[in-house]
Design an enzyme around this catalytic site. Sequence first.
Site, PDB file in Angstrom:
ATOM      1  N   ASP A  25       0.856  -1.190   0.000  1.00  0.00           N
ATOM      2  CA  ASP A  25       0.000   0.000   0.000  1.00  0.00           C
ATOM      3  C   ASP A  25       0.890   1.238   0.000  1.00  0.00           C
ATOM      4  O   ASP A  25       1.755   1.394   0.862  1.00  0.00           O
ATOM      5  CB  ASP A  25      -0.899  -0.006   1.234  1.00  0.00           C
ATOM      6  CG  ASP A  25      -1.741   1.250   1.335  1.00  0.00           C
ATOM      7  OD1 ASP A  25      -2.835   1.272   0.748  1.00  0.00           O
ATOM      8  OD2 ASP A  25      -1.294   2.217   2.005  1.00  0.00           O
ATOM      9  N   HIS A  84      -8.013   9.206  -1.452  1.00  0.00           N
ATOM     10  CA  HIS A  84      -7.265   9.159  -0.200  1.00  0.00           C
ATOM     11  C   HIS A  84      -8.047   9.697   0.988  1.00  0.00           C
ATOM     12  O   HIS A  84      -7.917   9.215   2.103  1.00  0.00           O
ATOM     13  CB  HIS A  84      -5.959   9.949  -0.353  1.00  0.00           C
ATOM     14  CG  HIS A  84      -4.894   9.566   0.615  1.00  0.00           C
ATOM     15  ND1 HIS A  84      -3.562   9.741   0.341  1.00  0.00           N
ATOM     16  CD2 HIS A  84      -4.944   9.017   1.846  1.00  0.00           C
ATOM     17  CE1 HIS A  84      -2.844   9.321   1.361  1.00  0.00           C
ATOM     18  NE2 HIS A  84      -3.664   8.887   2.292  1.00  0.00           N
ATOM     19  N   TYR A 140       2.540   9.988  -0.020  1.00  0.00           N
ATOM     20  CA  TYR A 140       3.651   9.442   0.777  1.00  0.00           C
ATOM     21  C   TYR A 140       4.994   9.718   0.121  1.00  0.00           C
ATOM     22  O   TYR A 140       6.039   9.590   0.765  1.00  0.00           O
ATOM     23  CB  TYR A 140       3.502   7.929   0.956  1.00  0.00           C
ATOM     24  CG  TYR A 140       2.234   7.461   1.608  1.00  0.00           C
ATOM     25  CD1 TYR A 140       1.358   8.341   2.255  1.00  0.00           C
ATOM     26  CD2 TYR A 140       1.891   6.116   1.586  1.00  0.00           C
ATOM     27  CE1 TYR A 140       0.199   7.889   2.842  1.00  0.00           C
ATOM     28  CE2 TYR A 140       0.734   5.646   2.174  1.00  0.00           C
ATOM     29  CZ  TYR A 140      -0.114   6.536   2.789  1.00  0.00           C
ATOM     30  OH  TYR A 140      -1.275   6.076   3.368  1.00  0.00           O
ATOM     31  N   LYS A 194      -3.156   5.958  -4.127  1.00  0.00           N
ATOM     32  CA  LYS A 194      -4.273   6.834  -3.769  1.00  0.00           C
ATOM     33  C   LYS A 194      -4.195   8.178  -4.472  1.00  0.00           C
ATOM     34  O   LYS A 194      -3.109   8.692  -4.754  1.00  0.00           O
ATOM     35  CB  LYS A 194      -4.290   7.047  -2.250  1.00  0.00           C
ATOM     36  CG  LYS A 194      -4.266   5.752  -1.445  1.00  0.00           C
ATOM     37  CD  LYS A 194      -4.216   6.022   0.052  1.00  0.00           C
ATOM     38  CE  LYS A 194      -3.981   4.739   0.824  1.00  0.00           C
ATOM     39  NZ  LYS A 194      -2.560   4.296   0.742  1.00  0.00           N
TER      40      LYS A 194
END
Length: 392
Positions: free
Chosen positions: A139, A203, A144, A169
Amino acid sequence: STPPLSCAPSQHMAAVDICTCSLRYLRAIGLPIHDSSAAVDAHASCADALATEASSLVVAAPQRPNNDLANGSLATEPCPVFVAQAGANGRPWRLGSDVKLRRGVEVPQLGLGTFLSKTGSECRNAAVAALLAGYRHIDTAAAYKNEEDVASGIREAGFLRSDVFITTKLQANEHGSAERVRSALDASLQRLGTDYVDLFLIHNPKGGNLLEVWPIMLELRDKGLARSVGVSNFGIEQLKGLKAAGLEAPEVNQIELHCWWQQWDVVEYHRQEGIATMAYSPLARGQRFSTTGDSVLGKVARDVAQTEAAVAVRWSLQCGHIVIPKSKDPHRIQQNAAGGFDLSEAQMAKIRGLDCGFKSMAASSRCMELPWDQVSKPIPEGSGDAGKRGRR
């Protein structure tokens, strides 16, 4: 012929110290692993800790792929990987079970979370360790800023693109036109070195404009750019809002969920609507583990000879959730796989009693409570709300 593996006794393949033994073995047979060898050597004390089950493993190498590290693309041809003899189908051995989504896509139930994994070697080495430990789901997210590192980890571990389930996401600040959403996904695909993702999530509802963005997500899936689509940090009211608008339900809702915040009302709504529950922060970021081992979870862990983290993950798995524990440490990544044991009904009931509404990711989890009227429409230009999303 493949050289034999030398194995020390152990109960389960999940006990293998993959980041030392398996990478060294892959090095020995000529699979390039690049600079993660430094991380491997750091764990030399565990170099012989292969499980008994590993003695039944062989290396399948029908053809070495052209892994083009320069352009960052993931391999689509066979390469040397560990496979179980019992599974003689040329595919890597897999840990755990799958969860079948409403449209038939199968998601490996255990995945590696990468939130707050630092870009560069930390995230890449975690991905390598997880994949070689048997994980087949990673994931990540554009927010990120480690999608490229996830791709590097998959290449370095020597796995095919089709053998790894990738979730990424859409950032909240990309909740705009169809062109903007498509561009955001294209950028993620480029960073991941692939032409599709297995699961593409909104997200966070805080980006607003959901009545326009969600249909675009469905279109991207139907065009083959994502095998499945879903949401993250959505509450029941927001899910009901999509339904009331006559829109197809998400296939997945990724939410904070763990022993101390079990979210049974949301889970039950998911069950009724055919939405799979994916649990992020399944360890509550370690904030509720006991230091003395005399807590309810600590006593259960002692009874089954496991860590509290492994028991927490196992509880979520036995509840039927998709679970994505995060760690950068190879040994903890193995422990978090929670293999080789089961929790009894009595132990599951004891853990269910721990539910107290504790939120380890409070800012993100509070987005589940945002009114539908606020998130369904575009956010006024200049309000800044879409940018106040946080990385999770």
